[in-house]
Design an enzyme around this catalytic site. Structure first.
Site, short mmCIF file in Angstrom:
data_model
loop_
_atom_site.label_atom_id
_atom_site.label_comp_id
_atom_site.label_asym_id
_atom_site.label_seq_id
_atom_site.Cartn_x
_atom_site.Cartn_y
_atom_site.Cartn_z
N GLU A 72 9.10 -14.64 -8.98
CA GLU A 72 8.70 -13.43 -8.90
C GLU A 72 7.89 -12.58 -10.11
OE1 GLU A 72 10.70 -11.56 -4.98
OE2 GLU A 72 11.89 -11.83 -6.69
N ASN A 119 -2.95 1.90 5.78
CA ASN A 119 -1.91 0.87 5.50
C ASN A 119 -1.96 -0.06 6.78
OD1 ASN A 119 -1.42 2.05 3.11
ND2 ASN A 119 0.79 2.48 3.73
N GLY A 120 -1.91 -1.42 6.73
CA GLY A 120 -1.81 -2.19 8.05
C GLY A 120 -3.25 -3.11 8.08
N GLU A 155 17.94 -18.03 -4.75
CA GLU A 155 17.64 -16.70 -5.22
C GLU A 155 17.24 -16.37 -6.51
OE1 GLU A 155 17.30 -12.59 -5.20
OE2 GLU A 155 16.84 -13.99 -3.81
N TRP A 210 -3.23 -2.55 -1.32
CA TRP A 210 -2.95 -3.99 -1.62
C TRP A 210 -3.79 -4.64 -0.73
CZ3 TRP A 210 -1.15 -8.21 1.10
CH2 TRP A 210 -0.40 -9.37 0.28
N ARG A 262 5.53 -0.40 -4.61
CA ARG A 262 5.00 -1.26 -3.28
C ARG A 262 4.03 -2.10 -3.51
NH1 ARG A 262 6.79 2.00 1.43
NH2 ARG A 262 4.87 1.10 2.48
N CYS A 266 0.87 -1.29 0.13
CA CYS A 266 -0.04 -0.02 0.10
C CYS A 266 0.91 1.19 -0.02
CB CYS A 266 -1.00 0.02 1.10
SG CYS A 266 -1.99 -1.27 1.54
#
Length: 608
Positions: free
Chosen positions: A488, A100-101, A481, A74, A27, A2
């Site tokens: 991703e 956010n949260g 990785e 998000w 983000r 977010c």
């Protein structure tokens, strides 16, 4: 996760807010919206999708306003749709909030508010908070926010505006980062400095449990218990150029190519040739304290966890100190055994990763020395740790981390060198490592110059659905990785394994349709890796080898070879990962994926 940006001043707010949101796109988000204060009251606009969809909704005619806030969401509670998008407003359309949260007790609060006559229209936890503020409102917006937050359990970074208080933004933080930006006749609030860097580099970071009342000419910070707070104003050293693409097609590609520079930044001023030692004064540990360390824990998430695994190999071999690498999300829930001879390193690019921060706090409460390895100056982990080392990678905008990873590995390499010199390594051994470290940036440049070779390989395999990555020893985490990067950004299923583990299961997957990337460097396990390559060949797997320059033998046994320069064995991860970053990038581009903003991912994960 977010993004928040708020503005109050003498300029038109809409373009400032929209440009600020664009700076926060990295983000991760699935909807966007903004609230503007006009003479007629609050105007709220929001849209599912990207910021360009919000811009299309707003049209070409700019809303005249000098005060407002914007948000990218998000989704956590409630699917990503127009109703659930932020900002949320109270039932009168007079108070708007972005958040956010996660509000953990929102169900209890929801039931309470419904009994009080409030109508809940969304599936979100955030709407509950704006109604709670309205319920607490008595002609003072800051006090209403404070009272509401005393009833909340969870994490939040919020900004609140109201048509009842034009020219005022109230912001508060608990576990989700917020920073106040200070301008001339204008002030800002945002979840990240990049949202306002083109307007000011003077900022104040809010701490947990603090509330800021922001006007165009002033700001006041108090705790949730009404204690006045005065924070030091910090100046951000990042330039606007660092958060632009600078001619590259994607931020990720730019950041891959920045690694020679960022690695030089990580080591600058920290290496002493005379003493053969790395000088890391930020650790705040004297020589005797370093010698007393009996155990090291490194905690991290995602890419940082892979860097931590490499750190384990480095520290255990060099300093003979046992090292445990912990997923931060699991660490504090398993009652870890910690004493005062243990040192915990918290590794986080953003310095705000919720799980890593929680693990660090848990360790601190148990009497452990806590040290941070972070990129962002002034971040929460940097402020709350006992000491640490900045990696100096500069702003990383691409969601898939590249330059932060190699800088983290470089810092862990220097930490291992320091611990070794405090215990058993000679000055000569220290000098040899320093000489190898200083060559790394130029050797990375050499690998980057072979990008076309990697691009050509990508063009052969970009349509496949599965990849396998194999490595041994210190390069096993590099295989992990490399697989993560591919997952991703290209959405191809990929797995990393220790090469010897292949025959304990994954070998069943290998056929002519399975590309296998093998890190096969000239080191003590080279012959073992060659045996693993033979096993893949026998099953018609397609082999892409990362090999040491000058190794002609391997070219006869694999389908493709990507060469890296020779270096000390403990430094090889800094080089072997570069081709894997480029391979993932070019495959993702060929697949038409959104490289910088892959679906469902967020750059800074600030919820557990």
């Amino acid at each position: 996760m977010c993004g928040i940006v708020g503005y109050v001043g003498e300029k038109q707010a809409q373009p400032i807010l929209l440009n600020g949101l664009k700076r926060l796109e990295y983000r991760g988000y699935d909807s966007a919206g903004l609230a503007l204060l006009t003479p007629q009251g609050l105007t709220v606009s929001k849209s599912v999708g990207k910021i360009k969809d919000l811009e299309a909704l707003l049209g070409e005619e700019e809303i005249q306003s000098f005060h407002g806030m914007a948000h990218t969401r998000w989704a956590t509670h409630g699917e990503p749709n127009h109703v659930n998008a932020h900002p949320h407003t109270d039932g009168f359309g007079e108070i708007a909030l972005v958040h956010n949260g996660i509000i953990e007790n929102y169900r209890t609060l929801r039931e309470y508010l419904q009994r009080e006559g409030f109508v809940i229209q969304t599936d979100t936890d955030t709407e509950i908070l704006v109604h709670l503020i309205r319920h607490s409102y008595r002609d003072d917006l800051t006090e209403a926010v404070r009272v509401a937050l005393t009833q909340v359990r969870g994490t939040y970074g919020i900004a609140v505006v109201s048509s009842l208080h034009p020219g005022l933004i109230v912001a508060a933080r608990m576990g989700s980062p917020l920073v106040v930006g200070l301008g001339d006749g204008e002030n800002f609030v945002a979840s990240d400095v990049s949202a306002m860097l083109e307007h000011t580099n003077r900022v104040v970071y809010l701490e947990d449990g603090e509330i800021a009342a922001i006007t165009k000419d002033d700001y006041k910070i108090t705790t949730i218990d009404k204690v006045k707070i005065s924070h030091q104003i910090q100046e951000i050293s990042w330039s606007l150029d660092q958060i632009e693409k600078s001619g590259y097609d994607h931020f990720m590609l730019k950041e891959i190519h920045e690694q020679p520079s960022t690695l030089r930044n990580a080591i600058r001023g920290r290496l002493s040739h005379d003493d053969g030692i790395a000088r890391l004064n930020g650790l705040n540990l004297h020589a005797e304290e370093l010698r007393r360390i009996r155990r090291v824990i490194i905690t991290a998430c995602g890419t940082s966890w892979h860097a931590a695994l490499i750190g384990k190999y480095l520290i255990e071999e060099a300093a003979r100190i046992p090292v445990e690498v912990e997923y931060a999300s699991e660490f504090r829930y398993r009652s870890p055994i910690i004493d005062d001879s243990t040192v915990l390193f918290a590794v986080s690019q953003s310095g705000e990763t919720a799980d890593t921060l929680a693990a660090m706090r848990e360790a601190g409460q148990r009497g452990c020395t806590v040290l941070g390895i972070v990129n962002v100056v002034g971040s929460t982990i940097a402020r709350e740790s006992d000491g640490g080392v900045y990696i100096h990678a500069g702003p990383e905008i691409g969601v898939a981390s590249t330059k932060a990873f190699t800088s983290q590995v470089m810092v862990l390499t220097m930490i291992s060198s320091l611990l070794c010199r405090m215990r058993q390594c000679s000055v000569q051994q220290g000098r040899e490592l320093i000489q190898g470290i200083e060559k790394i940036p130029q050797q990375v440049e050499q690998i980057l110059s072979t990008e076309q070779v990697i691009k050509d390989i990508a063009s052969i395999y970009y349509r496949v659905d599965n990849f396998l990555y194999l490595g041994r020893g210190i390069n096993f985490p590099v295989a992990l990785e490399g697989a993560l990067k591919l997952k991703e950004i290209s959405y191809i299923h990929a797995e990393g394994y220790p090469a010897a583990e292949m025959k304990h299961g994954p070998i069943a997957l290998i056929d002519e349709n399975m590309p296998v990337v093998v890190i096969a460097l000239k080191d003590p396990v080279y012959d073992k890796v060659m045996s693993n390559i033979a096993e893949v060949r026998a099953r018609n797997g397609k082999i892409i080898a990362i090999a040491t320059e000058g190794d002609t033998e391997i070219a006869e046994r694999v389908n493709h070879v990507i060469y890296i320069p020779h270096t000390l064995r403990q430094l090889t991860p800094l080089l072997s990962v570069i081709p894997l970053q480029l391979l993932a990038y070019h495959i993702a581009v060929l697949r038409g994926c959104h490289v910088d903003q892959p679906r469902n991912l967020a750059k800074s994960v600030t919820v557990e």
